[in-house]
Design an enzyme around this catalytic site. Sequence first.
Site, PDB file in Angstrom:
ATOM      1  CB  SER A  42      -0.941   0.005   1.210  1.00 46.60           C
ATOM      2  OG  SER A  42      -0.211  -0.114   2.421  1.00 46.60           O
ATOM      3  CG  ASP A 332      -3.384   5.896   6.708  1.00 49.45           C
ATOM      4  OD1 ASP A 332      -2.181   5.628   6.948  1.00 49.45           O
ATOM      5  OD2 ASP A 332      -3.984   5.373   5.743  1.00 49.45           O
ATOM      6  CG  HIS A 335      -0.379   4.141   4.305  1.00 55.50           C
ATOM      7  ND1 HIS A 335      -1.630   3.768   4.747  1.00 55.50           N
ATOM      8  CD2 HIS A 335       0.157   3.043   3.713  1.00 55.50           C
ATOM      9  CE1 HIS A 335      -1.855   2.501   4.423  1.00 55.50           C
ATOM     10  NE2 HIS A 335      -0.783   2.038   3.795  1.00 55.50           N
TER      11      HIS A 335
END
Length: 367
Positions: A42, A332, A335
């Site tokens: 991600s 978040d 990340h």
Amino acid sequence: MVKMMENLCSGVLMVLALIGVSWNVVMVTSQQFPAMYVFGDSLTDNGNNNYLNSFAKANYVPYGVDFYEGPSGRFCNGRTIVDYLGDLLELPYPPAFANPFATGKNILRGVNYASAAAGILDETGKNLGERFSLSQQVENFETSLNQLKRQMSEQELRQHLAKSLVVIILGSNDYINNYLIPSLYPTSYIYNSKDYANLLIEHYTSQISALHSLGLRKFFLGGVGPLGCIPNQLATGLSPPGKCVSFVNDMLAMFNLRLRSLVDQLNTQHPDAIFVYGNTYRAFSDILDNATTYGFNVTDRGCCGIGRNQGQITCLPFSVPCLNRNQYIFWDAFHPTQAANQILARKAYTGSPSDCYPLNVKQMAQL
């Protein structure tokens, strides 16, 4: 200018000779790299999981609040590290492999195979649904390769692959989703931290070797950052306020040390290629340790999220993020913000050997 370039390359080659690395030098004058192929999770996914049956998706606001396309599947408020690296390399953002438009001429400048929740191990992230593991990402590259073969001669393709940049940033989920959650996976009961790092490197090596056998020659292998400092881990309460979770970072040090050693090993085994270790741990720690110097005021919580450190639940759909996003290191629970990603990309591009070993990406382009 020509003389300066010759002197620079001579100096680079001298350094490489001292560490026992050699290969045929090809000067790239018109472009730094013809293409960039991205493998990862991600941290670099630019929309692959949008097309998968997965809980790990970022195709909704507030993700993409600062990105020109809005929510694109990037797990960030804006651009990822490979987006910024592409800007520095003057390359267009490579399409996500799963995107229906990732065909024909649209893949001539590269493809992004990264998939949120993915890891080095095939089982990593299975609790979140479908994802492209590293081995599947390698298979997806072979699919792209078949398309490239229809657009280039054999010699053109060989040169294209040899000069292209490969970016691989993986390993975080193998720890977050496997080793640190024994209720979901028994991995931490089976392996001690040293053996687990060795297991990951063993699987990693086989997939890197597979990509090399397919013709790729320039590899940037990013290490795992200080996961003990991300809001998700701070939210566990396993460390005093203002401190990272030290035992988590200690485990990652074993993996990163093995990865750096692997780079030396691969450079010795494959003199026709160059493998670079991106010291993500050091680069990110430098940002945390010198936050105000880099323009950050918030280092221990996410810009959006719920719970302690805004790290227990990640950004919910239509939630309102912080307004001063450029002052936050973390977007978040897991990340970085695009502001932090931009710094990391610059360190990868022009960083010293302590950030990129034995060369940085800009120096790779000159070989």
